[in-house]
Write an enzyme that holds these catalytic residues in place. Structure first.
Site, PDB file in Angstrom:
ATOM      1  N   ARG A  42      44.235 110.628 -20.264  1.00 21.09           N
ATOM      2  CA  ARG A  42      44.330 110.595 -18.799  1.00 21.09           C
ATOM      3  C   ARG A  42      45.468 111.431 -18.238  1.00 21.09           C
ATOM      4  O   ARG A  42      45.449 111.840 -17.091  1.00 21.09           O
ATOM      5  CB  ARG A  42      44.490 109.145 -18.334  1.00 21.09           C
ATOM      6  CG  ARG A  42      43.155 108.450 -18.207  1.00 21.09           C
ATOM      7  CD  ARG A  42      43.306 107.137 -17.564  1.00 21.09           C
ATOM      8  NE  ARG A  42      44.428 106.412 -18.166  1.00 21.09           N
ATOM      9  CZ  ARG A  42      44.583 105.111 -18.109  1.00 21.09           C
ATOM     10  NH1 ARG A  42      43.716 104.374 -17.463  1.00 21.09           N
ATOM     11  NH2 ARG A  42      45.605 104.508 -18.665  1.00 21.09           N
ATOM     12  N   LYS A 147      42.957 101.318 -36.919  1.00 19.78           N
ATOM     13  CA  LYS A 147      43.168  99.887 -36.906  1.00 19.78           C
ATOM     14  C   LYS A 147      43.962  99.508 -35.650  1.00 19.78           C
ATOM     15  O   LYS A 147      44.642 100.392 -35.131  1.00 19.78           O
ATOM     16  CB  LYS A 147      43.889  99.420 -38.176  1.00 19.78           C
ATOM     17  CG  LYS A 147      45.344  99.921 -38.264  1.00 19.78           C
ATOM     18  CD  LYS A 147      46.151  99.130 -39.219  1.00 19.78           C
ATOM     19  CE  LYS A 147      46.747  97.913 -38.587  1.00 19.78           C
ATOM     20  NZ  LYS A 147      48.168  98.071 -38.194  1.00 19.78           N
ATOM     21  N   LYS A 181      47.643 107.120 -48.927  1.00 19.49           N
ATOM     22  CA  LYS A 181      48.892 107.322 -49.674  1.00 19.49           C
ATOM     23  C   LYS A 181      48.564 107.725 -51.114  1.00 19.49           C
ATOM     24  O   LYS A 181      47.709 107.110 -51.757  1.00 19.49           O
ATOM     25  CB  LYS A 181      49.742 106.045 -49.657  1.00 19.49           C
ATOM     26  CG  LYS A 181      50.266 105.706 -48.264  1.00 19.49           C
ATOM     27  CD  LYS A 181      51.158 104.477 -48.286  1.00 19.49           C
ATOM     28  CE  LYS A 181      51.438 103.948 -46.888  1.00 19.49           C
ATOM     29  NZ  LYS A 181      52.417 104.696 -46.114  1.00 19.49           N
ATOM     30  N   GLU A 215      59.463  95.738 -44.579  1.00 20.86           N
ATOM     31  CA  GLU A 215      59.965  96.802 -43.702  1.00 20.86           C
ATOM     32  C   GLU A 215      61.335  96.400 -43.193  1.00 20.86           C
ATOM     33  O   GLU A 215      61.575  95.226 -42.909  1.00 20.86           O
ATOM     34  CB  GLU A 215      59.035  96.985 -42.506  1.00 20.86           C
ATOM     35  CG  GLU A 215      57.662  97.475 -42.890  1.00 20.86           C
ATOM     36  CD  GLU A 215      56.833  97.733 -41.649  1.00 20.86           C
ATOM     37  OE1 GLU A 215      56.826  98.885 -41.204  1.00 20.86           O
ATOM     38  OE2 GLU A 215      56.222  96.790 -41.132  1.00 20.86           O
ATOM     39  N   ASP A 234      48.435  92.551 -38.389  1.00 25.55           N
ATOM     40  CA  ASP A 234      48.999  93.901 -38.450  1.00 25.55           C
ATOM     41  C   ASP A 234      49.036  94.452 -39.880  1.00 25.55           C
ATOM     42  O   ASP A 234      48.816  95.644 -40.092  1.00 25.55           O
ATOM     43  CB  ASP A 234      50.427  93.867 -37.873  1.00 25.55           C
ATOM     44  CG  ASP A 234      51.011  95.260 -37.702  1.00 25.55           C
ATOM     45  OD1 ASP A 234      50.299  96.124 -37.160  1.00 25.55           O
ATOM     46  OD2 ASP A 234      52.167  95.484 -38.102  1.00 25.55           O
ATOM     47  N   HIS A 239      46.121  96.543 -44.684  1.00 28.30           N
ATOM     48  CA  HIS A 239      46.858  97.184 -45.771  1.00 28.30           C
ATOM     49  C   HIS A 239      46.976  96.309 -47.023  1.00 28.30           C
ATOM     50  O   HIS A 239      46.703  96.747 -48.127  1.00 28.30           O
ATOM     51  CB  HIS A 239      48.261  97.581 -45.309  1.00 28.30           C
ATOM     52  CG  HIS A 239      48.284  98.370 -44.025  1.00 28.30           C
ATOM     53  ND1 HIS A 239      47.309  99.272 -43.699  1.00 28.30           N
ATOM     54  CD2 HIS A 239      49.155  98.378 -42.990  1.00 28.30           C
ATOM     55  CE1 HIS A 239      47.591  99.821 -42.517  1.00 28.30           C
ATOM     56  NE2 HIS A 239      48.699  99.283 -42.068  1.00 28.30           N
ATOM     57  N   LYS A 329      58.810  92.150 -41.194  1.00 30.01           N
ATOM     58  CA  LYS A 329      59.690  93.133 -40.549  1.00 30.01           C
ATOM     59  C   LYS A 329      61.119  92.594 -40.659  1.00 30.01           C
ATOM     60  O   LYS A 329      61.321  91.417 -40.947  1.00 30.01           O
ATOM     61  CB  LYS A 329      59.307  93.291 -39.077  1.00 30.01           C
ATOM     62  CG  LYS A 329      57.889  93.837 -38.897  1.00 30.01           C
ATOM     63  CD  LYS A 329      57.844  94.940 -37.852  1.00 30.01           C
ATOM     64  CE  LYS A 329      56.452  95.466 -37.628  1.00 30.01           C
ATOM     65  NZ  LYS A 329      56.078  96.603 -38.449  1.00 30.01           N
TER      66      LYS A 329
HETATM   67  C1  BG6 Z   1      51.018  99.990 -39.378  1.00 30.61           C
HETATM   68  C2  BG6 Z   1      51.534  98.757 -38.702  1.00 30.61           C
HETATM   69  O1  BG6 Z   1      49.638  99.886 -39.615  1.00 30.61           O
HETATM   70  O2  BG6 Z   1      51.685 100.167 -40.618  1.00 30.61           O
HETATM   71  C3  BG6 Z   1      53.035  98.843 -38.512  1.00 30.61           C
HETATM   72  O3  BG6 Z   1      50.897  98.608 -37.450  1.00 30.61           O
HETATM   73  C4  BG6 Z   1      53.725  99.141 -39.812  1.00 30.61           C
HETATM   74  O4  BG6 Z   1      53.553  97.646 -37.952  1.00 30.61           O
HETATM   75  C5  BG6 Z   1      53.079 100.345 -40.490  1.00 30.61           C
HETATM   76  O5  BG6 Z   1      55.090  99.418 -39.534  1.00 30.61           O
HETATM   77  C6  BG6 Z   1      53.640 100.545 -41.867  1.00 30.61           C
HETATM   78  O6  BG6 Z   1      53.184 101.753 -42.372  1.00 30.61           O
HETATM   79  P1  BG6 Z   1      53.997 102.531 -43.471  1.00 30.61           P
HETATM   80  O7  BG6 Z   1      53.135 103.682 -43.833  1.00 30.61           O
HETATM   81  O8  BG6 Z   1      55.312 102.926 -42.842  1.00 30.61           O
HETATM   82  O9  BG6 Z   1      54.187 101.554 -44.574  1.00 30.61           O
END
Ligand code: BG6
Length: 490
Positions: A42, A147, A181, A215, A234, A239, A329
């Site tokens: 937009r 996602k 990856k 993380e 998330d 993942h 996190k």
């Molecule tokens: C994303 C999540 O899919 O993956 C994030 O929404 C997360 O919250 C991220 O930080 C982590 O990805 P990577 O590649 O840094 O491990």
């Protein structure tokens, strides 16, 4: 495969990941020469203004790979079209623009939905109603969907149904960047291109598996999304469950999309769904201290930023081998790793008066997905000149010492795969729905029964203390080691 239309072009994903990945592919001469990249969103931009902005962001995210001259060549392939996803006229303009750029030659197209998830359906419907989804000889039409794919089983199922009204399943690429990856793909190579692991890869030798995605970062500026999703939606639904399926799946008979996905689906089907009682016992959830004060987070929020779950894969290979999944996190360090913990030796031959009681560390295979990508095998070694004393030692393989060059970003591989029509590393409709079927009961147990109660942890830790006691109840412990980023010489 020449036209790539990015919906949500002014967003973060486009500038942080998609354009740098396409630029790197161009740099490596892997992007077909006649590719056009069309951004759609937009915000008002001219082609030139968008290119200038992308030059800045790509410089930042592509780092030392950025080269002014190459960028200028690459940028000539980039175009922009302002438009609203709910506006038919904007799609007609897009159709004309594509026609103009592509000429009369039949050309394949990729529609990349990098928008916020609430617009996926609208975009797909408009692609359908404007005729942009129709394929013809030499003109494939593929749609890539980011996602989160739905927010629970019901919404994911409805989204799949709606997408299938416009695109056939073979045209749909549900992306999970973890599968892009190198180290995740290497898990397939480790398991299925070597013969020494397979005989051990089962309940006879493996005690349990730990899959951790920790993380260091906090929720940052993403609270608007994150506070509605939480760690389960998330990280677990996509993942972590993808990592689990790759660890647990049988060898497919061919490395082709449906062969691979069939095997992953079988694992998901074998995962035992939890009752509310099991959720209370087999999971934990927590928030880091200060989460509720983050901008954009609801003051009374019950969204977890950390969770663990013990899953069982009910089949012959894995019966009785728990898979412990954990993510959070604001943890001690950034590390994604899969730990295959082998069983204790059946008889401790080298026990003496001094170390009779001491249990040695059983063998462990640690697959470092990131950072410090590599694999370690932990095993006992005799300490020289010290009787039969033993110590745990490590065989250490690191990608950075074995191979030259930097690891490519996952998006590079995945974008190339979409271009060549290889869906092996993308989730199929049934796979996504099965994954929600595992996660939904956990979320329900938490919200309806408030069990287990929300715990709290200090940022910079490996989660709450409860997670340590929880694992201790199974007479096991977490493998909590931050990866060594610099490989020591020699
Ligand atoms: C994303 C999540 O899919 O993956 C994030 O929404 C997360 O919250 C991220 O930080 C982590 O990805 P990577 O590649 O840094 O491990």
């Amino acid at each position: 495969m020449p036209s790539i239309v990015i919906f949500g072009a002014s967003g973060d994903l486009t500038s942080r990941k998609l354009i740098p990945a396409l630029y790197r592919l161009y740099r490596k001469k892997r992007l077909p020469t006649d590719t056009n990249i069309i951004g759609f969103s937009r915000t008002e931009f001219t082609d030139e203004a968008w290119r200038t902005q992308l030059a800045e962001t790509t410089k930042k995210f592509a780092g030392k790979d950025f080269d002014d001259k190459l960028w200028t060549e690459f940028a000539a392939k980039i175009f922009y079209q302002r438009g609203d996803l709910n506006n038919d006229a904007a799609f007609s303009v897009l159709r004309d623009k594509l026609g103009e750029l592509e000429g009369r030659k039949p050309t394949g197209r990729i529609y990349y939905l990098a928008t916020s998830p609430q617009f996926y359906l609208e975009a797909v419907e408009r692609l359908g109603s404007s005729g942009l989804s129709v394929e013809s000889e030499g003109a494939t039409r593929r749609v890539v969907i980011e996602k989160p794919f739905g927010e629970d089983l019901a919404s994911a199922h409805a989204l799949n149904d709606d997408i299938h009204k416009v695109f056939r399943e073979r045209q749909v690429y549900r992306i999970d960047h973890y599968l892009g990856k190198e180290t995740v793909q290497n898990m397939l190579v480790l398991r299925f291109a070597n013969s020494i692991f397979e005989p051990l890869w089962n309940r006879n030798y493996i005690d349990h598996v730990q899959i951790t995605a920790a993380e260091e970062v906090k929720v940052g500026r993403r609270a608007g999304y994150y506070d509605t999703a939480g760690v389960m939606r998330d990280m677990f639904q996509n993942h972590l469950l993808q990592l689990l399926t790759i660890t647990a799946m049988e060898a497919p008979s061919r490395f082709e999309a449906d062969y691979v996905r069939n095997e992953k689906v079988k694992v998901l089907q074998a995962i035992r769904c939890m009752t509310a009682d099991e959720v209370a016992k087999s999971t934990l959830r927590a928030q880091y201290q200060g989460y509720r004060d983050e901008p954009g987070v609801a003051p009374e929020t019950q969204t977890p930023t950390f969770a663990v779950a013990k899953l069982h894969v009910d089949n012959w290979r894995w019966q009785g081998v728990p898979f412990y999944l954990r993510s959070g996190k604001a943890m001690s360090c950034r590390t994604t790793q899969i730990v295959i913990q082998f069983r204790d030796p059946p008889h401790m031959l080298f026990a003496n008066e001094k170390n009779k009681r001491r249990k040695v560390d059983a063998n462990r295979l640690v697959i470092h997905i990131q950072p410090a990508e590599g694999i370690q095998i932990h095993f006992q070694t005799k300490v020289p000149d010290a009787g039969m004393n033993m110590r745990s030692t490590t065989l250490d393989f690191r990608f950075d010492s074995e191979f030259a060059g930097t690891m490519p970003d996952g998006y590079e591989r995945l974008l190339l795969d979409v271009m060549t029509g290889d869906a092996s590393l993308f989730a199929r409709a049934d796979e996504v729905e099965l994954a929600w079927g595992i996660v939904d009961p956990i979320m329900q147990g938490w919200s309806e029964h408030n069990e287990p109660p929300m715990a709290e942890y200090q940022p910079g830790m490996w989660g709450p203390d409860e997670a340590i006691y929880w694992m201790g109840r199974d007479d096991r412990h977490w493998f909590d080691v931050c990866p060594e980023l610099e490989k020591s010489p020699g």
